[in-house]
Design an enzyme around this catalytic site. Structure first.
Site, short mmCIF file in Angstrom:
data_model
loop_
_atom_site.label_atom_id
_atom_site.label_comp_id
_atom_site.label_asym_id
_atom_site.label_seq_id
_atom_site.Cartn_x
_atom_site.Cartn_y
_atom_site.Cartn_z
CB CYS A 182 63.58 48.62 50.02
SG CYS A 182 62.61 47.20 49.47
CE1 TYR A 183 69.79 43.66 46.91
CE2 TYR A 183 70.83 45.73 46.28
CZ TYR A 183 70.86 44.34 46.39
OH TYR A 183 71.98 43.65 45.99
CD GLU A 236 61.85 55.78 48.89
OE1 GLU A 236 61.83 55.66 50.12
OE2 GLU A 236 62.20 54.85 48.12
CE LYS A 280 54.80 68.58 34.40
NZ LYS A 280 55.40 68.08 33.14
CG ASP A 290 58.21 69.73 31.93
OD1 ASP A 290 57.71 70.31 32.92
OD2 ASP A 290 58.07 68.51 31.71
CG HIS A 309 60.11 52.13 49.25
ND1 HIS A 309 61.26 52.32 48.52
CD2 HIS A 309 59.81 50.82 49.14
CE1 HIS A 309 61.63 51.17 47.97
NE2 HIS A 309 60.76 50.24 48.34
N GLY A 318 65.89 48.37 45.19
CA GLY A 318 66.21 47.88 43.85
C GLY A 318 65.49 46.57 43.62
#
Ligand code: XMP
Length: 517
Positions: A82-83, A170, A373, A225, A168, A56
């Site tokens: 992280c945070y 991710e 996506k 989409d 991170h 964050g």
């Protein structure tokens, strides 16, 4: 109550949704929640199989919230990113310090000798984005990874199932990020897999079935989409689905062509609303990017509402549902309460979600709202849609409105339309279209000196932007062959009126965004 086994407490990181993404790819169901929702559920006695605390933008030195509720259950496996790691360090009695220099972007970390993760080398490249960091470990914690600057990059508790990562895992740029997350899920949280691709497809169909015989309205753009959402919906409810396409005058030649093809070749009922003049008029004299985005969003809502009301009266139909091709990234973006708290920073206001349902008293139907996506594309192919429709590049709702910098004018809109068409033709003829995530041109409202024929030219600039990405969250500029760029530049300066100079954008995201406004 959430049926997902991993809860992700969103502290407002730009990457929170990628945590869900990676978690799902590893075979575990997960859901992003506001910190308040996590608190509510935990305090009511519910517990997930694991809790992830996202990164964050805030600093524990400014955020005085009491987060003890997160750590009350000592058996709950927690991963802080992280945070999230700084919160762990702070809560368990370590010390967090404000960094004088931050670590942003690519960094190398090393695992300590006695620690290893399956399939993961000892030294890896990771994505960092922080300035604060844990300086002194809490009692009972040990370091497992260290950054090149000597900062704790990974820590675990020796007595509780708690792990912290300063980088991170991710983000695509982190090598072996999934192996590291998998280590947490299997070795620390001891979880069993509960997620496969078909789960989400079944959920999407079930979502549509619930409308029964009601009439459904679709805000249709022709992009993958809304096309996939409409195709599934049509399979389930047939002619009770009515699609409306708003022509805001900010589209490219390929978009008009595509809509005509869809009208001819799909069973969808697609009504085209020509609203060019309304959009142009509302945008007259406006140059601020956020104002432009807001005006385009509001004009869309006004036009859509008016035209749908007209259609309903004419055909004596009353609509109960609004079908939208909203994807998970948009959902997360729009529900994050941290925005309201000011904990997260609005980068751009995307115009496709929100606004409509309240005014039109429609219930929202978003069968793709848990999908990313590439999952939508796979689903589209499964539904039998042609490959080229499913693999069209993303095109933002505000369209050319955010690709002409500053105030819009007919000449600049036409310059983007023509140059974009040239870029598209060249990508197709070089077989490069699908090799890149997105490719487009941007009109820069500055004049530069050039020479055309034997005369001095003092004309505008077109920027060519081509990026590679897997999710649009992060992106690298594409390194395209020089002869390709040469052809594109030469055709644009020759064929597009008012353009003497073409530049190529070599900015990745971050720090740039994909669109220029
Ligand atoms: P940025 O510019 O934020 O873009 O890096 C990330 C991706 O989102 C698309 N984009 C939008 N899509 N409505 C949309 O539907 C919008 O308002 C919008 N703004 C940006 C952009 O084209 C890229 O794929």
């Amino acid at each position: 109550m959430s049926s997902r086994q991993v809860w992700i407490a969103d502290f407002g990181s730009q990457y929170t949704q990628l945590i869900t993404r990676k978690t799902r790819e590893l075979g575990y169901s997960s859901e992003i929640m506001t910190v308040e929702r996590v608190k509510e559920l935990l305090l009511s006695g519910k517990i997930p199989s694991a809790l992830i605390l996202s990164g964050g933008p805030q600093s524990i030195f400014e955020d005085k919230t009491d987060y003890t509720f997160l750590f009350k259950n000592e058996a709950l496996p927690i991963l802080g990113i992280c945070y999230g790691m700084q919160l762990i360090g702070h809560h368990f009695g370590g010390s967090v310090v404000k960094g004088f220099i931050g670590e942003y972007g690519d960094a190398t970390i090393s695992m300590i000798d006695s620690f290893s993760i399956k399939n993961c080398p000892k030294k890896i490249n990771v994505w960092m984005s922080h300035s604060d960091h844990v300086e002194q470990l809490p009692l009972g914690f040990k370091k497992i990874m260290i950054s090149g600057n000597g900062i704790f990059a990974g820590v675990i508790s020796e007595s509780a199932p708690v792990m912290g990562l300063q980088f991170h895992p991710e983000v695509e740029h982190t090598n072996h990020g999934k192996d590291i997350l998998n280590y947490f899920f299997t070795c620390i949280a001891g979880m069993k897999k509960d997620w496969e691709d078909k789960t989400i497809r079944e959920e999407a169909k079930a979502e549509i079935k619930k409308v029964g015989e009601s009439k459904v309205l679709c805000a249709f753009s022709g992009g993958v989409d809304s096309l996939v959402a409409a195709t599934i919906a049509h399979e389930v409810i047939g002619k009770n689905l009515h699609c409306f396409f708003v022509d805001n005058g900010l589209l490219r030649p390929q978009d008009y062509e595509h809509i005509e093809i869809l009208q001819k070749e799909t069973p969808l009922n697609i009504v085209v609303i020509d609203a060019k003049e309304i959009f142009y008029k509302n945008l007259e004299g406006v140059s601020d990017p956020e104002k432009k985005r807001k005006i385009i969003g509001k004009s869309f809502i006004d036009v859509f509402e008016a035209k749908v009301n007209e259609y309903s009266k004419k055909h004596n139909i009353s609509f109960d549902y609004l079908l939208q091709g909203t994807l998970y990234p948009d959902v997360i973006e729009s529900i994050s309460p941290h925005k309201k708290d000011g904990k997260s920073v609005t980068i751009k206001s995307h115009h496709n979600v929100g606004g409509l349902p309240e005014r039109m008293k429609l219930k929202l139907l978003e069968p793709l709202r848990f999908l990313f996506k590439d999952e939508v594309r796979l689903l589209g192919e499964e539904l039998g849609l042609p490959h080229s429709w499913v693999y069209r590049h993303p095109f933002p709702g505000p369209g050319i409105g955010v690709r002409v910098l500053g105030e819009l004018g007919l000449e600049s809109i036409t310059a983007v339309q023509l140059s974009d068409q040239i870029l598209l033709e060249e990508l197709n003829s070089s077989n490069l279209y699908e090799a890149v995530w997105q490719a487009f041109t941007v009109y820069l409202p500055i004049k530069t000196v050039g020479v055309k024929g034997d005369s001095r030219a003092y004309e505008s600039v077109i920027c060519v932007r081509v990026v590679n990405s897997t999710d649009g969250m992060t992106a690298n500029w594409s390194s395209l062959p020089t002869d390709f760029l040469f052809r594109v530049s030469s055709r644009i300066t020759n064929e597009v009126k008012g353009i003497t100079r073409v530049v190529y954008d070599i900015t990745s995201k971050p720090p740039g965004t994909i669109e220029w406004e």
